[in-house]
Design an enzyme around this catalytic site. Structure first.
Site, mmCIF file in Angstrom:
data_model
loop_
_atom_site.group_PDB
_atom_site.id
_atom_site.type_symbol
_atom_site.label_atom_id
_atom_site.label_comp_id
_atom_site.label_asym_id
_atom_site.label_seq_id
_atom_site.Cartn_x
_atom_site.Cartn_y
_atom_site.Cartn_z
ATOM 1 N N GLY A 2 15.531 -7.221 1.502
ATOM 2 C CA GLY A 2 14.852 -6.052 2.056
ATOM 3 C C GLY A 2 13.400 -6.334 2.378
ATOM 4 O O GLY A 2 12.859 -7.404 2.067
ATOM 5 N N ARG A 27 9.919 5.609 -13.540
ATOM 6 C CA ARG A 27 8.475 5.880 -13.534
ATOM 7 C C ARG A 27 8.017 6.953 -14.508
ATOM 8 O O ARG A 27 6.908 6.896 -15.017
ATOM 9 C CB ARG A 27 8.023 6.263 -12.108
ATOM 10 C CG ARG A 27 8.013 5.084 -11.161
ATOM 11 C CD ARG A 27 7.604 5.518 -9.768
ATOM 12 N NE ARG A 27 7.776 4.426 -8.809
ATOM 13 C CZ ARG A 27 7.905 4.601 -7.506
ATOM 14 N NH1 ARG A 27 7.882 5.829 -7.006
ATOM 15 N NH2 ARG A 27 8.051 3.574 -6.706
ATOM 16 N N CYS A 31 3.920 3.789 -3.655
ATOM 17 C CA CYS A 31 2.919 3.078 -2.850
ATOM 18 C C CYS A 31 1.683 3.932 -2.573
ATOM 19 O O CYS A 31 0.543 3.443 -2.678
ATOM 20 C CB CYS A 31 3.544 2.608 -1.534
ATOM 21 S SG CYS A 31 4.493 3.871 -0.667
ATOM 22 N N GLN A 63 1.642 8.112 6.284
ATOM 23 C CA GLN A 63 2.391 6.973 5.765
ATOM 24 C C GLN A 63 3.177 6.253 6.858
ATOM 25 O O GLN A 63 3.870 6.873 7.662
ATOM 26 C CB GLN A 63 3.320 7.429 4.639
ATOM 27 C CG GLN A 63 2.557 7.945 3.431
ATOM 28 C CD GLN A 63 3.443 8.431 2.304
ATOM 29 O OE1 GLN A 63 3.217 9.495 1.727
ATOM 30 N NE2 GLN A 63 4.453 7.654 1.940
ATOM 31 N N ARG A 113 4.801 11.296 7.592
ATOM 32 C CA ARG A 113 5.179 10.008 8.180
ATOM 33 C C ARG A 113 4.583 9.925 9.588
ATOM 34 O O ARG A 113 4.715 10.868 10.391
ATOM 35 C CB ARG A 113 6.699 9.879 8.255
ATOM 36 C CG ARG A 113 7.169 8.482 8.658
ATOM 37 C CD ARG A 113 7.029 7.507 7.524
ATOM 38 N NE ARG A 113 8.008 7.735 6.456
ATOM 39 C CZ ARG A 113 7.971 7.108 5.290
ATOM 40 N NH1 ARG A 113 6.999 6.250 5.019
ATOM 41 N NH2 ARG A 113 8.880 7.353 4.370
ATOM 42 N N HIS A 170 -0.545 2.510 4.713
ATOM 43 C CA HIS A 170 -0.654 3.957 4.553
ATOM 44 C C HIS A 170 -2.126 4.384 4.540
ATOM 45 O O HIS A 170 -2.987 3.658 4.026
ATOM 46 C CB HIS A 170 -0.040 4.409 3.219
ATOM 47 C CG HIS A 170 1.445 4.254 3.139
ATOM 48 N ND1 HIS A 170 2.245 3.963 4.221
ATOM 49 C CD2 HIS A 170 2.292 4.367 2.067
ATOM 50 C CE1 HIS A 170 3.514 3.909 3.819
ATOM 51 N NE2 HIS A 170 3.561 4.147 2.523
#
Length: 342
Positions: free
Chosen positions: A11, A98, A129, A156, A235, A242
């Protein structure tokens, strides 16, 4: 020298992890590239040779010292505990672990002290991120002025959604310019020459999962549940890096010049702030770089007493926002003598 595994190697983030390990000369004895059976068989150049991607299985983690994961939350949920039980320290780039109180959520420049010992579950979480680049800037300001409230709007890039999203953005852009019809696949609407105020799924409170990640992860990393924080994640048709417009209100006076001085001394943060010469952080400048950039530092004129500032923060989401942060965690574990202890 360590045995290192990368799960999700084929990826966008996985490939960036491999490249970052090589660029930073991480001490590797053996590199195992892992993926789902569907993605196995491809070859990725690294450390002077072509490395074949193998289908992940239980024995894949035998003898591994550190495993970097970036293959999706469900994959991490299944294979993270297996890798950790085999003796590896897992550094997971997904959101799955997380908010687990037994799993450290780490940005090395902010809370690297959490890496002084092996985590109890053998797993360390890489933050979102957008959270990473923001807390790098907010943490030194919180230490000096005490944050009360943060309002952030993100811009982003499409790479945050993966390689297929990059391909779709390229295809859509050409289609729009040529007047050819197309059907969106990775996005709910056209992304080319457009902006979408929608990243991840919507929750009952009207926020998206991405927005709530920023809220919850920021509080956890900085170590203060008292910070009021709201986010709108958008987005934009940028391939990498970003951007964030951040408004910060503090408990005490925070003159913009003092904020600028503090950030100029912050680890891995670069101040680019000369509006008279049109100098401010840009995604095209941040792409492929390891630093987080901050500019447009100015006093918020709507808050009395110089207790608030506005900031513009930009960082490469595949580098510091994902791969680099994970590798930095591994590097710090190495320096602390944590890796290789089972």
């Amino acid at each position: 020298m360590y045995k290192v595994a990368v799960l999700g190697a084929s990826g966008a983030v996985g490939r960036e992890m491999i490249e970052t390990l090589e660029q930073r000369a991480f001490p590797i004895e053996e590199l195992r590239l892992l993926a789902s059976p569907r993605s196995a068989g491809s070859r990725i150049p690294a450390f002077g040779k072509l490395n074949e991607v193998q289908a992940v299985e239980k024995s894949s983690f035998d003898g591994v010292d550190v495993a970097l994961f970036s293959a999706g939350g469900s994959v991490s949920a299944e294979w993270g505990p297996i890798a950790a039980s085999a003796g590896a320290v897992v550094i997971d780039n997904t959101s799955h672990f997380r908010m687990d109180p037994d799993v450290p959520l780490v940005v090395p420049e902010v809370n690297g002290h959490l890496l002084e010992a092996r985590p109890s579950k053998g797993i360390i979480a890489n933050p979102n991120c957008s959270t990473i680049q923001m807390v790098q800037v907010l943490a030194p300001l919180h230490e000096r002025f005490t944050l009360k409230r943060v309002v952030v709007a993100t811009y982003q890039s499409v790479s945050g959604k993966g390689a297929k999203a990059i391909e779709e953005t390229e295809e859509q852009s050409l289609a729009v310019l040529e007047g050819v019809p197309f059907e969106p696949r990775e996005f709910p609407h056209q992304i080319a020459f457009n902006v979408l105020p929608h990243i991840d799924s919507f929750l009952e409170n009207g926020y998206t999962k991405e927005e709530m990640k920023m809220v919850n992860e920021t509080r956890r990393i900085i170590g203060s549940e008292e910070i009021a924080l709201t986010a709108t994640c958008v987005r934009v048709p940028v391939f990498r890096a970003h951007s964030e417009a951040v408004n910060c209100e503090f408990a005490e006076e925070a003159p913009a010049d003092e904020v600028r001085r503090i950030l100029s001394a912050a680890e891995n943060v670069v101040v680019v702030d000369n509006p008279s010469r049109d100098e401010y952080p840009l995604p095209v400048y941040a792409e492929g770089r390891d630093q987080t950039y901050v500019g447009r530092i100015r006093q918020d004129i709507s808050v009395a007493g110089n207790r608030a500032v506005d900031l513009w923060i930009v960082s490469d989401n595949l580098r510091k926002g994902a791969a680099l942060n994970a590798v930095q965690i591994a590097e710090k574990l190495h320096r602390n003598g944590v890796l290789g202890t089972r």
